[in-house]
Design an enzyme around this catalytic site. Structure first.
Site, PDB file in Angstrom:
ATOM      1  CG  ASN A  13      -1.704   1.235   1.435  1.00  0.00           C
ATOM      2  OD1 ASN A  13      -1.809   2.041   0.504  1.00  0.00           O
ATOM      3  ND2 ASN A  13      -2.281   1.410   2.611  1.00  0.00           N
ATOM      4  CE  LYS A  15       0.118   3.338   4.829  1.00  0.00           C
ATOM      5  NZ  LYS A  15       0.130   3.495   6.276  1.00  0.00           N
ATOM      6  CG  HIS A  98      -5.685   1.667   5.312  1.00  0.00           C
ATOM      7  ND1 HIS A  98      -5.252   2.597   6.228  1.00  0.00           N
ATOM      8  CD2 HIS A  98      -4.657   0.806   5.114  1.00  0.00           C
ATOM      9  CE1 HIS A  98      -4.001   2.306   6.564  1.00  0.00           C
ATOM     10  NE2 HIS A  98      -3.619   1.230   5.902  1.00  0.00           N
ATOM     11  CD  GLU A 100      -2.877   5.325   6.869  1.00  0.00           C
ATOM     12  OE1 GLU A 100      -2.907   5.422   5.624  1.00  0.00           O
ATOM     13  OE2 GLU A 100      -1.917   4.818   7.479  1.00  0.00           O
ATOM     14  CD  GLU A 170      -3.465  -2.855   7.425  1.00  0.00           C
ATOM     15  OE1 GLU A 170      -2.377  -3.115   6.909  1.00  0.00           O
ATOM     16  OE2 GLU A 170      -4.051  -1.788   7.269  1.00  0.00           O
ATOM     17  N   GLY A 176       2.488   1.967  10.801  1.00  0.00           N
ATOM     18  CA  GLY A 176       3.416   3.085  10.651  1.00  0.00           C
ATOM     19  C   GLY A 176       4.121   3.471  11.940  1.00  0.00           C
ATOM     20  CB  SER A 215       5.341  -2.025  11.880  1.00  0.00           C
ATOM     21  OG  SER A 215       4.894  -0.703  12.138  1.00  0.00           O
ATOM     22  N   GLY A 236       2.797  -1.250   4.332  1.00  0.00           N
ATOM     23  CA  GLY A 236       2.815   0.174   4.022  1.00  0.00           C
ATOM     24  C   GLY A 236       4.240   0.630   3.760  1.00  0.00           C
ATOM     25  N   GLY A 237       4.862   1.222   4.788  1.00  0.00           N
ATOM     26  CA  GLY A 237       6.184   1.838   4.654  1.00  0.00           C
ATOM     27  C   GLY A 237       7.207   1.008   3.889  1.00  0.00           C
TER      28      GLY A 237
END
Ligand code: PEP
Length: 253
Positions: A13, A15, A98, A100, A170, A176, A215, A236-237
């Site tokens: 993802n 983002k 998600h 967020e 998640e 994150g 993470s 993600g990251g």
């Protein structure tokens, strides 16, 4: 059934990161990664990069996902995109609900259900996100929260569609933040979700892939992916770096 009978799925993802050119370059680098024959890999760039990334991924083993959709087919819905438009841009998957989006864009269990229905009806695979916040975990209501989120989505999904449904667990406190759920805690949550699906639909629950997200990195992926009910990762990251994402892909087999 254990996770050895479900194809692992590693989804990145991205983002709200990267220009079109940067997205194409990253997609090309991911496509060059060695991907095991039993592993599915998907990347989710920003909307503006979808068509270009789709072209860059042509002929590769990497699939394309959007990060959101709207449930109506077309019309006066400024700023929104329909499932058919995402398919037109080359998507096969779409991330829905998600945390967020729940936190910053007022998504609810009801909108997640409508979006999941729209995705499935159009032939997109929804990656439906569930997860508890830190305060919910500390209050001891993790399973209540993720159970409620799951039920809202399941209510609009037919049993025959379950093979095309992905759930992503998640924990919000792990997204994150560098904090990862212990693999044993993550497995407990995944087993709880699968049992809850099983109580509703029976053995078809074994078809549903349940990803872990929060993470995930190259150095914790293997342990998480070894859990029997963890069928992949929503990253993600670490998915913004082809090398780091490639190491996670390889941890899947
Ligand atoms: C995510 O955005 O779904 C996610 C899990 O992010 P990160 O891997 O950065 O925690």
């Amino acid at each position: 059934m254990t996770n050895s009978q479900r194809r692992p799925l590693i989804a990145g993802n991205w983002k709200m990161h990267k220009t079109i050119a940067e997205s194409v370059a990253l997609a090309r680098a991911v496509a060059e990664t060695r991907i095991g024959p039993r592993t599915d890999v998907v990347v989710a760039p920003v909307f503006t990069a979808l068509a270009a990334v789709s072209k860059a991924l042509e002929g590769s083993a990497v699939g394309l996902s959007a990060q959101n959709l709207y449930w109506e087919a077309q019309g006066a819905f400024t700023g929104e995109l329909s499932a058919a438009m995402l398919l037109d841009a080359g998507c096969k998957y779409v991330i829905i609900g998600h945390s967020e989006r729940r936190q910053f864009f007022a998504e609810t269990d009801a909108t997640v259900a409508k979006k999941s229905r729209a995705a499935l009806s159009s032939g997109l695979v929804p990656i439906i996100c569930v997860g508890e916040t830190l305060s919910e975990r500390e209050a001891g209501i993790t399973f209540e929260v993720i159970g409620r989120q799951l039920d809202a989505a399941l209510a609009v999904i037919e049993e025959r569609e379950l093979g095309s449904v992905v759930i992503a667990y998640e924990p919000v406190w792990a997204i994150g933040t560098g904090k990862t759920a212990k693999s044993s805690d993550a497995q407990l949550a995944h087993a709880y979700l699968r049992d809850r699906i099983r109580n509703r639909v029976g053995p078809a629950a074994d078809l549903v892939r349940i990803l872990y997200g929060g993470s995930v990195k190259a150095d914790n992926a293997a342990e998480l992916l070894a859990q029997p009910d963890i069928d992949g990762a929503l990253v993600g990251g670490a998915s913004l770096d082809a090398d780091a994402f490639g190491r996670i892909i390889r941890a899947a087999g």
